[in-house]
Design a protein around this motif. Sequence first.
Motif, PDB file in Angstrom:
ATOM      1  N   PHE A  10       0.811  -1.048   0.045  1.00  0.00           N
ATOM      2  CA  PHE A  10      -0.012   0.041  -0.006  1.00  0.00           C
ATOM      3  C   PHE A  10       0.980   1.441  -0.188  1.00  0.00           C
ATOM      4  O   PHE A  10       0.522   2.103  -0.621  1.00  0.00           O
ATOM      5  N   ALA A  11       1.951   1.321   0.661  1.00  0.00           N
ATOM      6  CA  ALA A  11       2.922   2.323   0.679  1.00  0.00           C
ATOM      7  C   ALA A  11       3.303   2.515  -0.493  1.00  0.00           C
ATOM      8  O   ALA A  11       3.561   3.769  -1.044  1.00  0.00           O
ATOM      9  N   ASP A  12       3.736   1.599  -1.195  1.00  0.00           N
ATOM     10  CA  ASP A  12       4.557   1.780  -2.446  1.00  0.00           C
ATOM     11  C   ASP A  12       3.313   2.304  -3.632  1.00  0.00           C
ATOM     12  O   ASP A  12       3.480   3.183  -4.423  1.00  0.00           O
ATOM     13  N   TRP A  13       1.993   1.906  -3.173  1.00  0.00           N
ATOM     14  CA  TRP A  13       0.918   2.276  -4.400  1.00  0.00           C
ATOM     15  C   TRP A  13       0.729   4.248  -3.950  1.00  0.00           C
ATOM     16  O   TRP A  13       0.380   4.659  -4.880  1.00  0.00           O
ATOM     17  N   CYS A  14       1.075   4.547  -2.650  1.00  0.00           N
ATOM     18  CA  CYS A  14       0.833   5.807  -2.392  1.00  0.00           C
ATOM     19  C   CYS A  14       2.088   6.667  -2.804  1.00  0.00           C
ATOM     20  O   CYS A  14       1.869   8.038  -2.787  1.00  0.00           O
ATOM     21  N   VAL A  15       3.172   6.128  -3.193  1.00  0.00           N
ATOM     22  CA  VAL A  15       4.232   7.066  -3.688  1.00  0.00           C
ATOM     23  C   VAL A  15       3.702   8.135  -4.831  1.00  0.00           C
ATOM     24  O   VAL A  15       3.184   7.673  -6.125  1.00  0.00           O
ATOM     25  N   GLY A  16       4.049   9.316  -4.655  1.00  0.00           N
ATOM     26  CA  GLY A  16       3.635  10.388  -5.663  1.00  0.00           C
ATOM     27  C   GLY A  16       2.049  10.908  -5.561  1.00  0.00           C
ATOM     28  O   GLY A  16       1.832  11.895  -6.041  1.00  0.00           O
ATOM     29  N   THR A  17       1.434  10.186  -4.590  1.00  0.00           N
ATOM     30  CA  THR A  17      -0.130  10.687  -4.603  1.00  0.00           C
ATOM     31  C   THR A  17      -0.426  10.897  -3.184  1.00  0.00           C
ATOM     32  O   THR A  17      -1.380  11.721  -2.955  1.00  0.00           O
ATOM     33  N   SER A  18       0.267  10.271  -2.130  1.00  0.00           N
ATOM     34  CA  SER A  18      -0.204  10.621  -0.695  1.00  0.00           C
ATOM     35  C   SER A  18       1.112  10.579   0.142  1.00  0.00           C
ATOM     36  O   SER A  18       1.219   9.401   0.685  1.00  0.00           O
ATOM     37  N   PRO A  19       1.918  11.341   0.101  1.00  0.00           N
ATOM     38  CA  PRO A  19       3.123  11.169   1.059  1.00  0.00           C
ATOM     39  C   PRO A  19       2.719  10.861   2.475  1.00  0.00           C
ATOM     40  O   PRO A  19       3.355  10.177   3.266  1.00  0.00           O
ATOM     41  N   LEU A  20       1.431  11.351   2.892  1.00  0.00           N
ATOM     42  CA  LEU A  20       1.037  11.078   4.354  1.00  0.00           C
ATOM     43  C   LEU A  20       0.883   9.537   4.625  1.00  0.00           C
ATOM     44  O   LEU A  20       1.326   8.903   5.636  1.00  0.00           O
ATOM     45  N   TYR A  21      -0.058   9.076   3.542  1.00  0.00           N
ATOM     46  CA  TYR A  21      -0.555   7.536   3.866  1.00  0.00           C
ATOM     47  C   TYR A  21       0.770   6.715   3.761  1.00  0.00           C
ATOM     48  O   TYR A  21       1.216   5.527   3.965  1.00  0.00           O
ATOM     49  N   GLU A  22       1.717   7.181   2.840  1.00  0.00           N
ATOM     50  CA  GLU A  22       2.884   6.184   2.265  1.00  0.00           C
ATOM     51  C   GLU A  22       3.797   6.245   3.760  1.00  0.00           C
ATOM     52  O   GLU A  22       4.084   5.090   3.942  1.00  0.00           O
ATOM     53  N   LYS A  23       3.926   7.285   4.496  1.00  0.00           N
ATOM     54  CA  LYS A  23       4.736   7.355   5.665  1.00  0.00           C
ATOM     55  C   LYS A  23       4.019   6.433   6.678  1.00  0.00           C
ATOM     56  O   LYS A  23       4.605   5.806   7.366  1.00  0.00           O
ATOM     57  N   LEU A  24       2.639   6.817   6.744  1.00  0.00           N
ATOM     58  CA  LEU A  24       2.066   5.940   8.003  1.00  0.00           C
ATOM     59  C   LEU A  24       1.965   4.508   7.466  1.00  0.00           C
ATOM     60  O   LEU A  24       2.141   3.393   8.411  1.00  0.00           O
ATOM     61  N   ALA A  25       1.894   4.090   6.084  1.00  0.00           N
ATOM     62  CA  ALA A  25       1.933   2.749   5.877  1.00  0.00           C
ATOM     63  C   ALA A  25       3.061   1.820   6.092  1.00  0.00           C
ATOM     64  O   ALA A  25       3.060   0.831   6.641  1.00  0.00           O
ATOM     65  N   ARG A  26       4.149   2.679   5.718  1.00  0.00           N
ATOM     66  CA  ARG A  26       5.338   2.042   6.321  1.00  0.00           C
ATOM     67  C   ARG A  26       5.594   1.950   7.641  1.00  0.00           C
ATOM     68  O   ARG A  26       6.368   0.822   7.950  1.00  0.00           O
TER      69      ARG A  26
END
Length: 336
Positions: A10-26
Amino acid sequence: MSLAEEFEWFADWCVGTSPLYEKLARGVADDPYLLSLAEEIPPKRGTPNILFAAVHWHLLGGVSHPLADFYPSVTDDPKTADPFPAFREFCAEHEDELLPLLRNRRTQTNAVRRCTALFPAFSHISNEVGGEPLALVELGPSGGLNLCWDRYVYDYGDAGRYGTGECVLDTKIRSERSPPLPDEFPRVASRIGIDLNPLDVRDETDARWLRALVWPEHEDRHRLLRGATNVARQHPPELRQGDAVEELPDVLAGIPSDVPVCVFDTQMRYQLPETAQDRLRVRIEAAAEGRPLHWLSGHESADEWEGAFALNWFDGEEYRRLLAYEQHGKWLRWVR
């Protein structure tokens, strides 16, 4: 994949579109406590989406916590530092309030901009049935916002602008062939949605859940959702609770047999097991033997437009590719 791997994906999917959720998912992927909390979510409901939406729902409701300072949907000046410590703290402090949402809610977004593809698709089918009013049946409508498609304004750039109102849906056409865009919307005889858990946008709890499912940085989607919600509150569609595959025959039986039907779905079929998808196809084909029936169904494209969403068309006799459009309707390529 394991739950930790699902959050990494999910974090990889968020790259470029949701920095917030990318950080939270990792962060969640490496945190035993949060992974155990996420295990409260029933399988096949989009676990990361549900966890983040449950937290977002409470923040949108006005819960006071330092985590709110990281959400563009809640504050005008969001922080860009690491949000994970505040997120973990929030979940630990509000676990009891989060659990009912985690256990009972589903991923039920309404990507309203997809109506920019549905409008020409309905127009195409209207032409096929000689302009007769269509009985629309949506499978998995969530809040039913796409059933209100003819109450929105459509901006196709050089291809024209259609409709009146305050909710404006814009897209770009990426094809030499122009989609069928009539001066007037196709006529609608009736509109019904079938959903396991329909959401009533007149209910603040349900309306806020729809908002919570939209990622915090996606202001344009939040804007469209607000406009479409206002429309649906003024013109609430008929939504029936039940399994869409099992309830479809009864819904069709209630529509006069001489009225052409258009069954449609966008992001519902991928959530069904293969056996249910097979039953749905069998029921669609059986119904088409006794009445004029068309089926529009969206799925991920596997052709040269990989990453796009393809809208397939069943004309009552055979299945045909109708059009493809990028997820959330940002552009449209008409191929029929």
